[in-house]
Design a protein around this motif. Sequence first.
Motif, PDB file in Angstrom:
ATOM      1  N   SER A   1      20.351  49.861  16.970  1.00 36.16           N
ATOM      2  CA  SER A   1      19.898  49.837  18.466  1.00 36.16           C
ATOM      3  C   SER A   1      20.843  50.676  19.162  1.00 36.16           C
ATOM      4  CB  SER A   1      20.152  48.436  19.157  1.00 36.16           C
ATOM      5  OG  SER A   1      21.617  48.196  19.173  1.00 36.16           O
ATOM      6  N   GLY A   2      20.356  51.230  20.203  1.00 42.10           N
ATOM      7  CA  GLY A   2      21.257  52.028  20.924  1.00 42.10           C
ATOM      8  C   GLY A   2      22.739  51.656  21.194  1.00 42.10           C
ATOM      9  N   ALA A   3      22.649  50.246  21.627  1.00 43.75           N
ATOM     10  CA  ALA A   3      24.012  50.008  21.660  1.00 43.75           C
ATOM     11  C   ALA A   3      24.897  49.986  20.355  1.00 43.75           C
ATOM     12  CB  ALA A   3      23.876  48.373  22.387  1.00 43.75           C
ATOM     13  N   GLN A   4      24.463  49.507  19.279  1.00 41.33           N
ATOM     14  CA  GLN A   4      24.827  49.587  18.067  1.00 41.33           C
ATOM     15  C   GLN A   4      25.382  51.075  17.690  1.00 41.33           C
ATOM     16  OE1 GLN A   4      21.848  47.878  15.930  1.00 41.33           O
ATOM     17  NE2 GLN A   4      23.001  45.664  15.453  1.00 41.33           N
ATOM     18  N   THR A   5      24.715  52.055  18.117  1.00 39.36           N
ATOM     19  CA  THR A   5      25.016  53.158  17.669  1.00 39.36           C
ATOM     20  C   THR A   5      26.175  53.686  18.660  1.00 39.36           C
ATOM     21  OG1 THR A   5      22.748  53.830  17.024  1.00 39.36           O
ATOM     22  CG2 THR A   5      24.309  55.749  17.527  1.00 39.36           C
ATOM     23  N   LEU A   6      25.971  53.234  20.029  1.00 35.06           N
ATOM     24  CA  LEU A   6      27.030  53.962  20.797  1.00 35.06           C
ATOM     25  C   LEU A   6      28.470  53.065  20.289  1.00 35.06           C
ATOM     26  CD1 LEU A   6      27.790  55.164  23.545  1.00 35.06           C
ATOM     27  CD2 LEU A   6      27.406  53.056  24.639  1.00 35.06           C
ATOM     28  N   ALA A   7      28.253  51.929  20.056  1.00 33.50           N
ATOM     29  CA  ALA A   7      29.650  51.221  19.564  1.00 33.50           C
ATOM     30  C   ALA A   7      30.107  51.698  18.157  1.00 33.50           C
ATOM     31  CB  ALA A   7      29.199  49.736  18.997  1.00 33.50           C
ATOM     32  N   ALA A   8      29.228  52.282  17.295  1.00 31.24           N
ATOM     33  CA  ALA A   8      29.843  53.073  16.067  1.00 31.24           C
ATOM     34  C   ALA A   8      30.524  54.220  16.450  1.00 31.24           C
ATOM     35  CB  ALA A   8      28.552  53.152  15.103  1.00 31.24           C
ATOM     36  N   ALA A   9      29.963  55.112  17.452  1.00 29.11           N
ATOM     37  CA  ALA A   9      30.253  56.172  17.841  1.00 29.11           C
ATOM     38  C   ALA A   9      31.765  56.151  18.443  1.00 29.11           C
ATOM     39  CB  ALA A   9      29.403  56.935  18.941  1.00 29.11           C
ATOM     40  N   ARG A  10      32.050  54.996  19.323  1.00 29.91           N
ATOM     41  CA  ARG A  10      33.324  54.725  19.998  1.00 29.91           C
ATOM     42  C   ARG A  10      34.369  54.336  18.846  1.00 29.91           C
ATOM     43  NH1 ARG A  10      31.616  51.061  23.038  1.00 29.91           N
ATOM     44  NH2 ARG A  10      31.115  52.349  25.072  1.00 29.91           N
ATOM     45  N   ALA A  11      33.861  53.363  17.777  1.00 25.00           N
ATOM     46  CA  ALA A  11      34.590  52.895  16.698  1.00 25.00           C
ATOM     47  C   ALA A  11      35.184  54.158  15.912  1.00 25.00           C
ATOM     48  CB  ALA A  11      34.067  52.054  16.050  1.00 25.00           C
ATOM     49  N   GLY A  12      34.206  55.071  15.575  1.00 24.81           N
ATOM     50  CA  GLY A  12      34.834  56.361  14.899  1.00 24.81           C
ATOM     51  C   GLY A  12      35.503  57.408  15.737  1.00 24.81           C
ATOM     52  N   ALA A  13      35.387  57.463  16.771  1.00 20.75           N
ATOM     53  CA  ALA A  13      36.165  58.425  17.729  1.00 20.75           C
ATOM     54  C   ALA A  13      37.536  57.704  17.829  1.00 20.75           C
ATOM     55  CB  ALA A  13      35.659  58.400  19.112  1.00 20.75           C
ATOM     56  N   ASN A  14      37.497  56.449  18.163  1.00 23.56           N
ATOM     57  CA  ASN A  14      38.850  55.978  18.476  1.00 23.56           C
ATOM     58  C   ASN A  14      39.537  55.837  17.218  1.00 23.56           C
ATOM     59  OD1 ASN A  14      38.034  55.490  21.144  1.00 23.56           O
ATOM     60  ND2 ASN A  14      37.568  53.420  21.032  1.00 23.56           N
ATOM     61  N   ASP A  15      38.999  55.529  15.889  1.00 25.15           N
ATOM     62  CA  ASP A  15      39.934  55.369  14.689  1.00 25.15           C
ATOM     63  C   ASP A  15      40.607  56.707  14.440  1.00 25.15           C
ATOM     64  OD1 ASP A  15      39.884  53.722  12.014  1.00 25.15           O
ATOM     65  OD2 ASP A  15      39.771  55.963  11.373  1.00 25.15           O
ATOM     66  N   LEU A  16      39.718  57.863  14.580  1.00 25.75           N
ATOM     67  CA  LEU A  16      40.233  59.301  14.352  1.00 25.75           C
ATOM     68  C   LEU A  16      41.527  59.392  15.349  1.00 25.75           C
ATOM     69  CD1 LEU A  16      39.327  61.294  12.264  1.00 25.75           C
ATOM     70  CD2 LEU A  16      37.915  62.442  14.089  1.00 25.75           C
ATOM     71  N   ALA A  17      41.023  59.228  16.638  1.00 28.54           N
ATOM     72  CA  ALA A  17      42.331  59.447  17.540  1.00 28.54           C
ATOM     73  C   ALA A  17      43.687  58.745  17.194  1.00 28.54           C
ATOM     74  CB  ALA A  17      41.835  58.981  19.057  1.00 28.54           C
ATOM     75  N   ALA A  18      43.362  57.318  16.735  1.00 27.62           N
ATOM     76  CA  ALA A  18      44.615  56.553  16.477  1.00 27.62           C
ATOM     77  C   ALA A  18      45.297  57.129  15.298  1.00 27.62           C
ATOM     78  CB  ALA A  18      44.103  55.133  16.012  1.00 27.62           C
ATOM     79  N   ARG A  19      44.673  57.873  14.398  1.00 26.80           N
ATOM     80  CA  ARG A  19      45.286  58.780  13.230  1.00 26.80           C
ATOM     81  C   ARG A  19      46.081  60.002  13.630  1.00 26.80           C
ATOM     82  NH1 ARG A  19      43.241  56.611   8.176  1.00 26.80           N
ATOM     83  NH2 ARG A  19      41.756  54.907   8.688  1.00 26.80           N
ATOM     84  N   GLY A  20      45.643  60.450  14.703  1.00 25.45           N
ATOM     85  CA  GLY A  20      46.547  61.410  15.429  1.00 25.45           C
ATOM     86  C   GLY A  20      45.684  62.827  15.681  1.00 25.45           C
TER      87      GLY A  20
END
Length: 499
Positions: A196-215
């Motif tokens: 769903s659109g909500a699932q895709t948005l959640a995945a985008a947020r999770a991927g971006a936040n994970d990358l940012a947390a790694r520096g």
Amino acid sequence: MVSSSPQTLILSRILTQNEAQPEAEAVLVEAGRVVAVGRREDMQAQFPKADTLDHRDLILTPGLCDAHIHLVAYGFSLTQLQLYGARSVAEIAARVGQRAANTPIGTWIQGGGFLMSELGLNDYPTAEMLDSVSLHHPVLLYSRDLHLAWANSLALRLAGVNENTPDPLSGRIVRPLGTLLENAAELVARAVPAPSGAQTLAAARAGANDLAARGYVSAHTMAYEGPEAPRALQTLAAQGELPLRIWACLPHQRLPEAAELLKTNSELFEFGGLKFFADGALGSRTAWLHPPGFADGSGTGIALDSPELIAALGREALELGLVPVTHAIGDRANTEVLNVYDGLRALARQKGLRLRVEHAQHLRPGDIPRFAGLTVSAQPIHLQGDAAMIGALLPQHQRTSYAFKSFKAAGALLAFGSDAPVARPDVRASFAAAVTRVADNGVRLAPNEALSVEETLWAFTRGPALAAGWTDEGMIQAGARAAFTLWDQVGHQARALVF
């Protein structure tokens, strides 16, 4: 973080990536930009009212960029079945069985990260190997390189794939059934319910936040995730929730839409490349090779997008201001892409763009000088798992695989990434691979191709910025984006600092 004061003074040991001022002790930022860089005492005297962040026990550098990631797919992978490090088919089956026991009947089980070589397989895996633990769940698993899919019998039935199904163009259905190579994987993938659109948005947020947390402060995302993926990243940017600056590729099939999509570019998200695939990958035996091919007799791989198509659509892309970005892993694929790019170089120079090759892993020695002036977007972390396979499958290329030092000497621009979810965007592992060349099996692959820590840092900061055409990123100087990475030691623990 964002300061409440108009100006913030950061104290640290600063590696600027600016040749005119390689090191500094303080940097002043305001409104998301670097205002000044200099000696600590001078800057404190000049800007006495600025808020101060004292990081003198740390090292500050331009922010890290992952120059090759499938960002939304990586976000989805964080909740899927992880198969990294699996050492046997029995271990894969056990992990699938455990996930099935905790998953509603009929729900698809998706995952990836295995390597055939680590499973001890000489032949491709079959559906039967998964069926006993997944009678009531369709299963679709991807090899670490994403160029091989492994499905159980229920997934194949739901997708309508059987012994009589013909191979698709640029793909192969392996018999006995279970493995699908290259474009054949899509036959089963399209049977998986769309998120769903909500699932895709959640995945985008999770991927971006994970990358940012790694520096990391920015990323180049490589398409082939569906049109919903970039839209989700754009939504996050519009909502002020995107912690990264994104340079995105379009799959070449979307070239007719490109002119309109370019109008949607913003400060934190832009379409900048058009993506092609010249071949597959090493682990799946689909990398396109010159004879004699793979040493195990499995052939010369699979050619995907034809040189003629890359040449024609690459020219159209350049006219629009998009960079042709081509995946090429095998020696034949790289030769063919270089031949195509020779015909596009003049137009690329005219447009102020730099042609780009993704991976460029296994090469004939004579082709390496031909990368002069091109971007080589490579992933050091891949060599850790690939080295043993190179020795077994491509012994003729042991000295010219992951040829980082030679690329630099030839005049190529290095831009490093992870290819997540193919590999984790692990900063420490990536630096270790580039600097030591030590693989998972303890062998040093082509040690003469090792880079220094400083060269590796450049390829994770300034190199990606230049590849994307970002003149305001990848160095710390007045006017640059105030997006940094803080380190306890370069190549080790890192965290992002963005204003």
